[in-house]
Design an enzyme around this catalytic site. Structure first.
Site, PDB file in Angstrom:
ATOM      1  N   ASP A  88       6.085  -0.705  -1.119  1.00  0.00           N
ATOM      2  CA  ASP A  88       5.501  -1.970  -1.551  1.00  0.00           C
ATOM      3  C   ASP A  88       6.546  -2.873  -2.190  1.00  0.00           C
ATOM      4  O   ASP A  88       7.644  -2.429  -2.565  1.00  0.00           O
ATOM      5  CB  ASP A  88       4.360  -1.700  -2.540  1.00  0.00           C
ATOM      6  CG  ASP A  88       3.189  -2.661  -2.354  1.00  0.00           C
ATOM      7  OD1 ASP A  88       3.402  -3.758  -1.800  1.00  0.00           O
ATOM      8  OD2 ASP A  88       2.065  -2.322  -2.763  1.00  0.00           O
ATOM      9  N   ASP A 142      -3.521  -7.643   2.465  1.00  0.00           N
ATOM     10  CA  ASP A 142      -4.271  -6.941   1.424  1.00  0.00           C
ATOM     11  C   ASP A 142      -5.775  -7.172   1.547  1.00  0.00           C
ATOM     12  O   ASP A 142      -6.561  -6.480   0.906  1.00  0.00           O
ATOM     13  CB  ASP A 142      -3.814  -7.392   0.031  1.00  0.00           C
ATOM     14  CG  ASP A 142      -2.668  -6.550  -0.495  1.00  0.00           C
ATOM     15  OD1 ASP A 142      -2.282  -5.578   0.185  1.00  0.00           O
ATOM     16  OD2 ASP A 142      -2.148  -6.855  -1.581  1.00  0.00           O
TER      17      ASP A 142
END
Length: 710
Positions: free
Chosen positions: A451, A516
């Site tokens: 990430d 997301d």
């Protein structure tokens, strides 16, 4: 110049690229549909003869592979250089053309006065019709050379290209398409976020009037780079037009000493005379054949379970075992432990950088969870955010100087985290050891979700210089080093979903987290936009919670599953909340995905032009013997009944059996066409030319049809 041919040509299955080397610098003469051998380069130059126009230069400055101020070009130069003398007006002369293989040309140009060499390298992939090109700049002089901009090779466009599509967005709403007319002047998008960004995907489509998914001429261009970038499409006053892409360098970021070189990121381009879907198929084939590793091409993509939207930071060994027990019978094949497993991590305010297991949560380490997951037949994956550090961490307290920043400028607050300076050797060594230690201690970890959750707002490194260029290269090297040390390890480029999705990072990783947002309606548009350049096999697509945590929208399990089924499928929710109906439907969807998974990830994509009521597409194998088509109703029809679904891409003379394979049970208030056609046989011609009358259904309804050659 005497030894250099006037023209050089590359051919692929369906495309021809021709370069004109009759002038001082090489330029693109033709890029488009494959030409026969009877059409000569001389014919094209004769047909392109331009006359002197009033109140203008006698002969226009060329749009060379690097258009130059030194040639009098008044558009955007492909090179912006400076030193203490006259590098700003660099004017190299073509000295050599190399052809290391049949598909590659290298044009070597040198400015002997200024001591600068420019090499343009162009490869046309013979099987996929995708062209990749980069520029290499070398300082041959004693004086330092400041590089302000060095574009990948610039491509002149035909005058029929008068429309442009760019890709924009924001967090959780990426890959939104924006169409504009190509008008006099420049269309420019710049990204200074320090990563590919949610906002400006480095890709453009240019096309002729009337082009659509199945018809019309179009080009696609993408810059394979995970840092700052600049995209330009310009229409000059005299009617010529071009596309130019390159890395956006910050002031003073790059200076070359004598003998040093800079290589631009690669631009990837392709042409289609059969619309956008054919263009996308070119890019998809290229990605699969050239960017993904051999191991990744051969491995079936496992169905994921990711813990993030299920438990967030609320980690507990017993809870994780319960989640594993719940998802394994669904058919999940990989269990990914997301953020929250490491020291001091109880929220997003602390712990980043301290990559050791939190023994307060995991008193016996991660083994009890990993062993339990493995015993259920699932692989284990884990989350890292290596480039970031929380000020509330042991790492930052010990090394506050290890972060990117700018002297006398206060850091902007962004998710309670700062960016580590990967241009420091000691930082990279620390991160490598921290990640390697975990992988060595737990050797059955097969997957890392990598990430990166903030922008780089103050990009200064330890020496005070802007560092995005070196930071990006250091990231690539770190990923490669970790993967080399752990054969078989797969890495996902996440970056808040969608913020680092590009060919640059994909060449080092195995999958991207598309967005997301797990809202199925959002995902239809996001995945559609992403599919212009990326195949379904690399696009992470998860079934999220019933009530989406980002939009608050309630979407049925049938539609959530249907949308996820056409990517690298996964689940991201608390499965303990599923009703019996939802659990059974999800299990059936995963089984359907597995049944067709190899086909989904290998088949050719055919997007259908949108009517703003539904988002529809099909997947068809190369032999035209099998197809899956998805009809996704997103808005209620203003008429009494919806439009027909007109299939595309089938073989007109082939007989196909048509079956509705999703949902398992389609409930209707009155019988519709579905009952009439299910299990029946139709010609491809009838399905394409006449089409299937779609049933009346609620918005947020997904129907998936399988077509099988009789």
């Amino acid at each position: 110049m005497a030894d250099i041919k006037p023209f050089f040509r590359l051919d692929s299955a369906n495309c021809t690229v021709i370069f004109d080397c009759q002038s001082k610098t090489p330029a693109l003469l033709y890029f488009g549909k494959r030409l026969s051998e009877q059409t000569t380069e001389t014919m094209l130059t004769q047909l392109a003869t331009r006359q002197e126009v009033k109140c203008a230069v006698v002969e226009e400055a060329p749009i060379s592979l690097s258009p130059l101020l030194g040639e009098g070009f008044t558009g955007a130069p492909g090179l912006e250089l400076s030193n203490d003398t006259i590098a700003w007006s660099v004017g190299p002369k073509l000295q050599e053309v190399r052809q290391p293989c049949a598909s590659t040309l290298e044009f070597v140009s040198v400015d002997e006065l200024r001591g600068i060499e420019v090499v343009h390298s162009i490869t046309l992939d013979s099987h996929t019709d995708v062209l990749s090109a980069h520029t290499v700049l070398t300082n041959l002089s004693d004086a330092p050379l400041s590089v302000n901009f060095c574009a990948a090779p610039t491509f002149q466009l035909p005058d029929s290209m008068n429309k442009l599509v760019s890709f924009e967005g924001r967090w959780s709403n990426e890959f939104q398409r924006q169409s504009v007319d190509l008008v006099l002047g420049s269309f420019v998008r710049e990204n200074r976020k320090g990563k590919t960004s949610h906002d400006v995907f480095p890709g453009l489509l240019v096309h002729s009037e009337g082009a659509g998914e199945q018809q019309g001429e179009c080009y696609g261009f993408h810059l394979g780079w995970s840092g700052n970038n600049k995209l330009r499409a310009e229409l000059l006053p005299e009617g010529r037009r071009y596309v130019q892409m390159g890395e956006l360098l910050l002031p003073g970021e790059l200076t070359l000493a004598k003998g040093q070189t800079y290589q631009s990121p690669s631009i990837y381009g392709s042409f289609s005379s059969d619309g956008f879907s054919a263009l996308s198929r070119n890019f998809h084939r290229f990605v699969k054949a050239n960017l993904l590793s051999q191991a990744q091409r051969e491995k079936t993509r496992p169905v994921h379970y990711n813990t993030w939207e299920g438990i967030y930071f609320d980690h507990d060994v017993d809870t994780l075992k319960q989640l594993a027990d719940k998802v394994a019978p669904l058919g999940v094949e990989r269990f990914v432990l997301d953020d929250g497993w490491f020291k001091g991590r109880r929220g997003d305010y602390a712990g980043l950088g301290d990559w050791t297991v939190d023994y307060e949560i995991y008193p016996d380490g991660l083994s009890p969870v990993i062993d339990h997951v493995n015993s259920l037949g699932m692989e284990f994956g884990i989350w890292f955010e290596p480039e970031m550090v929380n000020p509330d961490s042991d790492l930052y307290r010990a090394h506050p100087d290890w972060v990117l920043g700018s002297e006398n400028n206060e850091q902007l607050s962004f998710r309670n985290q700062l960016v580590l300076d990967l241009t420091r050797t000691e930082v990279v060594e620390y991160l490598y050891k921290a990640i390697d230690d975990i992988l060595v201690e737990y050797p059955t970890i097969k997957y890392i979700k990598w990430d990166m959750n903030r922008d780089i707002n103050h990009a200064g490194n330890f020496s005070g210089k802007p560092a995005v260029h070196q930071q990006t290269l250091a990231l690539y090297r770190l990923i490669d080093r970790i993967k080399a040390a752990h054969p078989g390890l797969e890495i996902e480029s996440c970056s808040s979903g969608g913020a680092r999705v590009d060919y640059g990072v994909l060449a080092h990783t195995d999958r991207v987290w598309t967005s997301d947002s797990n809202d199925a309606l959002d995902r239809l548009e996001i995945q559609r936009g992403c599919s212009f350049f990326f195949p379904s096999s690399v696009m992470g697509a998860h079934v999220g919670p019933r009530d989406c945590h980002i939009t608050g929208r309630n979407v049925s399990i049938e539609m959530r599953a249907a949308v996820s089924l056409f990517g690298h499928m996964g689940i991201e929710m608390d499965p303990r909340e599923l009703t019996d109906h939802e659990y059974n439907a999800l299990k059936a969807a995963i089984a359907l995905h597995k049944e067709h998974r190899d086909f989904i990830h290998a088949a050719d994509l055919y997007r259908l032009d949108s009517d703003d009521l539904s988002i529809n597409f099909g997947l068809i194998d190369e032999q035209k013997s099998k197809a899956l088509f998805a009809y996704n109703s997103v808005r209620e029809t203003p008429r009494t009944a919806p439009n027909k679904l007109r299939f595309v891409g089938l073989d007109a003379d082939t007989q196909y059996t048509l079956n509705l394979v999703w949902p398992v049970k389609f409930e209707e208030y009155r019988p519709s066409s579905i009952a009439a056609v299910n299990g029946q046989t139709f010609t491809g011609e009838a399905l394409m030319e006449f089409g299937l009358q779609m049933p009346i259904s609620f918005p947020q309804t997904s129907l998936i049809f399988e077509l099988t050659k009789v």
